[in-house]
Design an enzyme around this catalytic site. Structure first.
Site, mmCIF file in Angstrom:
data_model
loop_
_atom_site.group_PDB
_atom_site.id
_atom_site.type_symbol
_atom_site.label_atom_id
_atom_site.label_comp_id
_atom_site.label_asym_id
_atom_site.label_seq_id
_atom_site.Cartn_x
_atom_site.Cartn_y
_atom_site.Cartn_z
ATOM 1 N N ASP A 1 -2.905 4.622 -2.603
ATOM 2 C CA ASP A 1 -3.827 5.366 -1.751
ATOM 3 C C ASP A 1 -4.245 6.689 -2.414
ATOM 4 O OD1 ASP A 1 -4.827 5.525 1.109
ATOM 5 O OD2 ASP A 1 -3.752 7.417 0.978
ATOM 6 N N HIS B 1 -10.676 -1.261 5.566
ATOM 7 C CA HIS B 1 -10.286 -0.682 6.859
ATOM 8 C C HIS B 1 -10.837 0.730 7.056
ATOM 9 C CE1 HIS B 1 -7.488 1.159 4.094
ATOM 10 N NE2 HIS B 1 -7.259 2.055 5.013
ATOM 11 N N ASP B 2 -11.496 1.284 6.058
ATOM 12 C CA ASP B 2 -12.078 2.631 6.167
ATOM 13 C C ASP B 2 -13.592 2.618 6.349
ATOM 14 O OD1 ASP B 2 -9.675 3.986 5.816
ATOM 15 O OD2 ASP B 2 -9.858 3.985 3.635
ATOM 16 N N GLU C 1 -6.771 3.550 -5.433
ATOM 17 C CA GLU C 1 -7.943 3.981 -4.658
ATOM 18 C C GLU C 1 -8.388 5.350 -5.183
ATOM 19 O OE1 GLU C 1 -9.381 4.962 -0.124
ATOM 20 O OE2 GLU C 1 -7.582 5.876 -0.934
ATOM 21 N N ASP D 1 0.871 -1.178 0.000
ATOM 22 C CA ASP D 1 0.000 0.000 0.000
ATOM 23 C C ASP D 1 0.909 1.228 0.000
ATOM 24 O OD1 ASP D 1 -2.075 1.817 0.437
ATOM 25 O OD2 ASP D 1 -3.042 0.550 1.948
#
Ligand code: GLC
Ligand code: CA
Length: 565
Positions: free
Chosen positions: A200, A329-330, A255, A98
Site C-alpha cells: 500500500d 476498491h478505491d 501501489e 495487502d
C-alpha cells in the site's frame, strides 16, 4: 523481454468485507472466501490480492492496522486463514497479502506507547514536530481527507504527521529499527507460504523530513511533492528486497502515485532489485481535477493514450513492468467511469475487459467487475456513505468552506470509493446470496439480473467473456510479452493498437463511445494487417464483411483480430 510468472498472472482483488459472509453477521469473512474458491478457479484467475484482514479499528477498513500479525476477528482466525491459503494453493492460485507500511492505526501499541512520552522507545517510529511559533502545525500540508496533515498530541505537546486520517499516523522509515521490525513481519507472512504482497502507498515511505511548505493549491495535497518518490525511497526498497524478497520467490506489486516513467523504471527494472511491478492510478484518475479529485474533468482518448504510452512503451520497452487496472476498491466501478452503465452496460464492461487483458502489463481487477457491476444508485444521502475520505471531504467543503451541500453530495455520489465496496452478487435470492443477515453495505438493486448464477448460464454474459479473455491470455504469450504500437492514433472514439510477437500481429479495436465509429487506417498501418481472423469480440457476430483496415464499430464494440506479421 525477461519472462516471469507474475507477468503472466491475472490478479483478482478480493475485498473481504464484501465478498461472502459465512455466518450471517453481514460482513464478509475468510470462511466465506473459502466457500467460493471453486468460483475463482472457474474464472481462471491465478492470483488473489486480498485487501487487509489484520486487526484494525476499521476507520479505513483494514488500512489502519493495530497488529500486523493477527487476523481481525470479524474475518476469522489464523486457522481459517491458513486453510484459505492451503485451499488456494491446492488449486494453483497464488495469494498476495495487502500490507500497509506507510502508517499504522493510532490504536497500534507502538503509537500508544509513542504518544505517552517524548522518551518512549517507540517515539521515533512515528514523525513528530513541534508547533510553529503561533502554535499552528509544522507546515501547510493537507491530508488526503482535506484537513491538516498534522495533529497536535496534547500529552506530549508535539504534532504528528498523517498523510491520511488522523487515526493513521505515518511511520518514520528513516528509523532503521522500524524498518527491521517491518522486514521481520514480512518474513513472518512469507514463512507461512504466501506468494507476495500488494504494498500500500509504497512510494510514500521516504519523506523530505525538512517538511517544506507546499505552494500547491490542492485540497488533498498530502505534501505530494515531498512525500512521493522521496529522498531514500529506492534505498529502502532495495534494502527490503535484500532482507526479505530475495530470500523467497516473491511477487510484489507496489501501489504508487505521482510517478513518472523514470520513477517506475527505478522501482521495477529487474537489475535494481526493488519491486516486481507498480500499480498506479493514472488511468483511473483521468477524470479527476488536479486541484480536487472529487471534481470531474473532461478527458479525451488523447489523454488516455499518453498514459498507456508511458506504461507500454517508456516503461515496457525499457524493461520495467506495470500492473494495470481501471478500478479497484478505491475507485468507482470501471463501467460507470469509462463505459455506459445503462443501455450498453454489458458491451462497455466487455470492452473495458478487452482493454485490460490485451495491454502489456499484469491485469488487476476487483471482484464484481467480471459481472459488469456498476456504481451504486442507493447511495443518495451523505449518511449512506461509509468511507472516510468522502465523509471528511463533505465536512471540509460544507462546514469549513461553506460550499453548497447538494453540489458536494453530487460529487461524492459520482466518485466515492463506496461504489466498489458493496456486496458481491452471487445469485438472485435475498441479499444476492452474500449474507443471510443484513449486509454492512446495501446490495446493488440490479442483483436479480447481475449475478454469478445467472451469468454463468448465459454464454453472452460479461462473466463468460472474462473467462474467455483470461484463458486466451494463458494460451497466447503475445498478450503478455508482445510489443505494442498504436494504430489510428488520432481517432477520437476508437482506441486501437497492435501487439506483435514471433511473426504474429494482434489488432485490438475498441470503441470508447456510445455511437457508431468509422475508421480507415493509413497505408503504413494497413501494411501491418494481413490475413486476419477474429479472435474475440463483444458483439456476437461481426457486423460487416471483414475488412480490418477500414470499417465501422458499433457502440462500445471491442474486437481483437489475429493477423500475420
Ligand atoms: C491505499 C488504499 C486505500 C487506503 C490508503 C491508506 O491507497 O488502497 O484504500 O485508504 O492507501 O492506507
Ligand atoms: Ca461474517
Amino acid at each position: 523481454m525477461e519472462k516471469a510468472n507474475w507477468k503472466e498472472s491475472v490478479v483478482y482483488e478480493i475485498y473481504p468485507r464484501s465478498f461472502m459472509d459465512s455466518n450471517g453477521d453481514g460482513i464478509g469473512d475468510i470462511r466465506g472466501i473459502i466457500s467460493q474458491i471453486d468460483y475463482l478457479q472457474e474464472l481462471g484467475i491465478d492470483t488473489v490480492w486480498l485487501a487487509p484482514i489484520y486487526q484494525s479499528p476499521n476507520i479505513d477498513y483494514g488500512y489502519d492496522i493495530t497488529d500486523y500479525r493477527s487476523i481481525q476477528p470479524e474475518y476469522g482466525t489464523m486457522e481459517d486463514w491458513q486453510l484459505l491459503l492451503n485451499e488456494l494453493h491446492r488449486r494453483g492460485i497464488r495469494l498476495l497479502m495487502d500490507l500497509v507500511l506507510n502508517h499504522t492505526s493510532d490504536e497500534h501499541p507502538w503509537f500508544q506507547n509513542a504518544r505517552s512520552s517524548r522518551d518512549s522507545r517507540f517515539r521515533d517510529y512515528y514523525i513528530w514536530r513541534p508547533a510553529q511559533a503561533d502554535g499552528g502545525p509544522p507546515n501547510n500540508w493537507t491530508s488526503f481527507l482535506g484537513e491538516p496533515a498534522w495533529t497536535l498530541d496534547e500529552t506530549t505537546g508535539e504534532y504528528y504527521l498523517h498523510l491520511y486520517h488522523a487515526k493513521q499516523p505515518d511511520l518514520n522509515w528513516d528509523n532503521p529499527e522500524l524498518r527491521h521490525e517491518m522486514y521481520d513481519m514480512m518474513c513472518f507472512w512469507l514463512d507461512q507460504g504466501i506468494d507476495g504482497f500488494r504494498l500500500d502507498s509504497v512510494n510514500s515511505l521516504s519523506k523530505d523530513q525538512n517538511f517544506p511548505d507546499t505552494d500547491k493549491d490542492k485540497i488533498q495535497d498530502s505534501g505530494e511533492d515531498f512525500t512521493r518518490n522521496g529522498p531514500y525511497i529506492h534505498e529502502y526498497l532495495h534494502e527490503m528486497h535484500e532482507q526479505v524478497f530475495s530470500r523467497y520467490n516473491v511477487f510484489t506489486a507496489g501501489e504508487t502515485s505521482k510517478v513518472t516513467d523514470s520513477d517506475v523504471l527505478k522501482y521495477t527494472h529487474p537489475d535494481r532489485k526493488e519491486l516486481s511491478m507498480v500499480i498506479s492510478p493514472e488511468a483511473s484518475s483521468l477524470g479527476d481535477q488536479p486541484h480536487d479529485q472529487w471534481q470531474n474533468k473532461a478527458w479525451s482518448l488523447a489523454d488516455l493514450r499518453k498514459i498507456i504510452w508511458m506504461c507500454q512503451k517508456d516503461i515496457g520497452d525499457a524493461g520495467g513492468w506495470f500492473g494495470l487496472y481501471f478500478s479497484n476498491h478505491d475507485q468507482p466501478r470501471m463501467v460507470s467511469t469509462f463505459g455506459d452503465q445503462g443501455t450498453y452496460r454489458t458491451e462497455s464492461a466487455k470492452m473495458m475487459a478487452t482493454f485490460l487483458h490485451t495491454l502489456r502489463g499484469t491485469p488487476f481487477f476487483l471482484q464484481g467487475e467480471e459481472l459488469g457491476m456498476t456504481n451504486h444508485p442507493l447511495l443518495t444521502s451523505i449518511k449512506d456513505f461509509k468511507e472516510q475520505q468522502a465523509l471528511h471531504y463533505y465536512d471540509v467543503m460544507v462546514h469549513d468552506k461553506g460550499e453548497d451541500p447538494e453540489t458536494i453530495l453530487e460529487r461524492i455520489k459520482a466518485k466515492s470509493r463506496d461504489h466498489a465496496r458493496n456486496p458481491m452478487q452471487w445469485n438472485d435470492t435475498i441479499q444476492a446470496g452474500f449474507t443471510s443477515g443484513t449486509p454492512w453495505m446495501p446490495v446493488h438493486p440490479d442483483y436479480k439480473e447481475v449475478n454469478v448464477l445467472k451469468e454463468r448460464a448465459d454464454p453472452h454474459s460479461v462473466l463468460n467473456y472474462y473467462k474467455k479473455l483470461i484463458s486466451l491470455r494463458k494460451e497466447h504469450p503475445i498478450m503478455v510479452y508482445g510489443d505494442f504500437r498504436f494504430i489510428l492514433e488520432d481517432h477520437q472514439q476508437i482506441f486501437s493498437y497492435l501487439r506483435s510477437m514471433d511473426g504474429e500481429n494482434w489488432l485490438v479495436l475498441l470503441n470508447f463511445s456510445g455511437e457508431e465509429a468509422s475508421y480507415t487506417m493509413s497505408d503504413e498501418e494497413a501494411g501491418l494487417i494481413r490475413g486476419g481472423n477474429r479472435l474475440i469480440g463483444n458483439y456476437p457476430e461481426p457486423q460487416h464483411a471483414e475488412d480490418m483496415v477500414s470499417g465501422t464499430l458499433r457502440p462500445y464494440e471491442a474486437v481483437v483480430y489475429r493477423c500475420q506479421g
